[in-house]
Design a protein around this motif. Structure first.
Motif, PDB file in Angstrom:
ATOM      1  N   UNK A 123       0.794  -1.226   0.000  1.00  0.00           N
ATOM      2  CA  UNK A 123       0.000   0.000   0.000  1.00  0.00           C
ATOM      3  C   UNK A 123       0.827   1.276   0.000  1.00  0.00           C
ATOM      4  N   UNK A 124       2.160   1.159   0.073  1.00  0.00           N
ATOM      5  CA  UNK A 124       3.003   2.353   0.044  1.00  0.00           C
ATOM      6  C   UNK A 124       2.896   3.016  -1.325  1.00  0.00           C
ATOM      7  N   UNK A 125       2.596   4.312  -1.356  1.00  0.00           N
ATOM      8  CA  UNK A 125       2.371   5.014  -2.618  1.00  0.00           C
ATOM      9  C   UNK A 125       3.557   4.900  -3.567  1.00  0.00           C
ATOM     10  N   UNK A 126       4.767   4.993  -3.041  1.00  0.00           N
ATOM     11  CA  UNK A 126       5.960   4.966  -3.894  1.00  0.00           C
ATOM     12  C   UNK A 126       6.232   3.586  -4.489  1.00  0.00           C
ATOM     13  N   UNK A 127       5.535   2.574  -3.991  1.00  0.00           N
ATOM     14  CA  UNK A 127       5.788   1.206  -4.432  1.00  0.00           C
ATOM     15  C   UNK A 127       4.599   0.587  -5.153  1.00  0.00           C
ATOM     16  N   UNK A 128       3.612   1.378  -5.488  1.00  0.00           N
ATOM     17  CA  UNK A 128       2.360   0.823  -6.012  1.00  0.00           C
ATOM     18  C   UNK A 128       2.308   0.752  -7.523  1.00  0.00           C
ATOM     19  N   UNK A 129       3.204   1.448  -8.229  1.00  0.00           N
ATOM     20  CA  UNK A 129       3.110   1.479  -9.687  1.00  0.00           C
ATOM     21  C   UNK A 129       4.482   1.252 -10.324  1.00  0.00           C
ATOM     22  N   UNK A 130       4.449   0.916 -11.602  1.00  0.00           N
ATOM     23  CA  UNK A 130       5.654   0.842 -12.408  1.00  0.00           C
ATOM     24  C   UNK A 130       6.673  -0.172 -11.936  1.00  0.00           C
ATOM     25  N   UNK A 131       7.947   0.187 -12.147  1.00  0.00           N
ATOM     26  CA  UNK A 131       9.044  -0.713 -11.820  1.00  0.00           C
ATOM     27  C   UNK A 131       9.109  -1.007 -10.330  1.00  0.00           C
ATOM     28  N   UNK A 132       8.739  -0.030  -9.492  1.00  0.00           N
ATOM     29  CA  UNK A 132       8.769  -0.243  -8.045  1.00  0.00           C
ATOM     30  C   UNK A 132       7.785  -1.333  -7.636  1.00  0.00           C
ATOM     31  N   UNK A 133       6.599  -1.311  -8.214  1.00  0.00           N
ATOM     32  CA  UNK A 133       5.608  -2.344  -7.906  1.00  0.00           C
ATOM     33  C   UNK A 133       6.085  -3.710  -8.373  1.00  0.00           C
ATOM     34  N   UNK A 134       6.753  -3.750  -9.538  1.00  0.00           N
ATOM     35  CA  UNK A 134       7.316  -5.007 -10.013  1.00  0.00           C
ATOM     36  C   UNK A 134       8.364  -5.529  -9.044  1.00  0.00           C
TER      37      UNK A 134
END
Length: 415
Positions: free
Chosen positions: A344-355
């Motif tokens: 649920x961390x905003x910085x980790x929810x999309x793109x390469x970070x989420x991957x």
């Protein structure tokens, strides 16, 4: 010497000068009730981290927690201090197998009751011995493969999903100006560690405490690393080593093995022109492989306030999820140890970070607690000879298996 959390993920990681934070802890007049606790951290290189942990300590109302920020060889300092009555109550560390077997740390199993399954299992396993938990994971660091989308597209290369495809892609991406892959200036011997073994479906140490790579698949996987070296597809002699993304950003390599900490810089400079991958699987029995690591908060068995120290660790690293997210993402780029917080961390929810979060959760492995420094040295030396010199993988691994088996027998005999 400034130590980074990423050192947990690289192979090979007396008392020095002591630096305490002093009396200015940022506490208000109503703080500091209860016993006095000493909490130790290694010296992080990320701006703001020291002030953050002082702020967390100041917010705890049931004890007066004094933070010590310690430069130098932190691991040796801590090991020495735990043998005395002047060491910390709470400290950041593994803890190590020697500390656990030596009765130097306190059982913390009860602190995660009801939330144990929410901790990343790979990093929690390395804090577990004899069915008990001896350290509470703080944040997770991980390694992964960065690739330049435009360079792969121009060469007609798909992001590699297997080790064979990685070898092929590195060759096809190598030009007069750009190498196909960067695994470190030593060809990958220092950073890869057991990653290729896990990609082949093996382990450094099995769940029942035996050598986990006495298998022909191990030799086949490691031989492919020499193929990369021999084909001159690897970037060697870069201005900075694998942990720094500058070679990738400067176009010296089309793919680079590095860490999650590099992602914000890569994204800032390349925008959407990059992707991330786990280390590719090898063979039909293999699976993608992602090395992860996490410091843990532990309690000294010599603490005169063990109960309060355990309460503080639970408050900070189990209950205060806001501080856990802050520590992971406000002063660097790391993953919270709790799966629910990472998702649920905003910085980790999309793109390469989420991957990356998905890779760490689904494919993460951590160096086993029973894997000793002597076993690690024997393995890494053999890996270097295989990669650079083309030494016979089967012969090299037989020697490592004997050494690692003896080490496992030795540590399992300890009380």
């Amino acid at each position: 010497m400034t130590i980074s959390r990423r050192a947990l993920l690289a192979a090979g990681a007396g008392a020095g000068l002591l630096t305490a934070c002093g009396s200015n802890t940022g506490r208000g007049d109503d703080a500091g009730a209860g016993p006095k606790l000493s909490q130790w951290y290694h010296q992080y290189g990320e701006t703001g981290t020291e002030q953050a942990v002082q702020r967390y300590a100041a917010a705890y109302r049931r004890a007066d927690v004094s933070v010590q920020w310690r430069p130098g060889n932190y691991d040796q300092q801590t090991a020495a201090a735990l043998l005395t009555g002047s060491g910390p109550d709470v400290f950041e560390g593994g803890p190590t197998l020697d500390q656990i077997q030596g009765g130097q740390v306190v059982d913390l199993t009860g602190l995660v009751e009801g939330v144990k399954d929410d901790f990343n299992p790979a990093v929690l396993t390395t804090k577990t011995y004899d069915g008990r938990i001896w350290g509470i994971p703080q944040v997770i660091d991980m390694q992964l493969l960065y690739y330049r989308k435009s360079l792969l597209s121009d060469a007609g290369v798909e992001p590699p999903a297997t080790l064979d495809a990685l070898v092929d892609a590195a060759g096809r991406l190598t030009t007069k100006k750009t190498k196909g892959l960067f695994l470190g200036n030593d060809g990958g011997a220092g950073v890869l560690g057991g990653t290729p073994l896990y990609a082949a479906g093996l382990q450094l140490v099995t769940d029942d405490g035996k050598v986990g790579f006495d298998d022909p698949a191990a030799a086949r996987a490691l031989a492919k690393l020499h193929q990369l070296y021999a084909a001159e597809s690897l970037l060697l002699g870069a201005p900075a080593d694998w942990s720094d993304p500058s070679a990738f950003l400067q176009g010296l390599t089309a793919m680079q093995w590095s860490g999650l900490w590099a992602l914000p810089q890569v994204q800032k400079e390349l925008g959407d022109d990059f992707g991330v991958l786990p280390f590719p699987r090898d063979g039909s029995g293999g699976a993608p492989s992602v090395p992860v690591g996490a410091y843990g908060a532990a309690v000294s068995a010599r603490s005169r306030h063990q109960g309060t120290a355990k309460d503080f660790v639970k408050w900070l690293w189990v209950e205060r999820t806001d501080y856990q997210q802050d520590f992971a993402l406000s002063y660097g780029f790391h993953i919270p140890a709790r799966i629910s917080l990472a998702r649920k961390a905003d910085k980790l929810r999309t793109g390469a970070a989420a991957e990356a979060v998905r890779f760490a959760t689904e494919h993460g492995y951590a160096q086993p607690l029973l894997w000793t420094p002597a076993a690690q040295t024997a393995y890494q030396d053999a890996l270097s000879r295989i990669i650079k010199n083309g030494a016979d993988p089967e012969s090299e691994l037989r020697t490592v298996v004997r050494k690692a088996s003896a080490e496992l027998d030795r540590v399992k005999r300890k009380p």
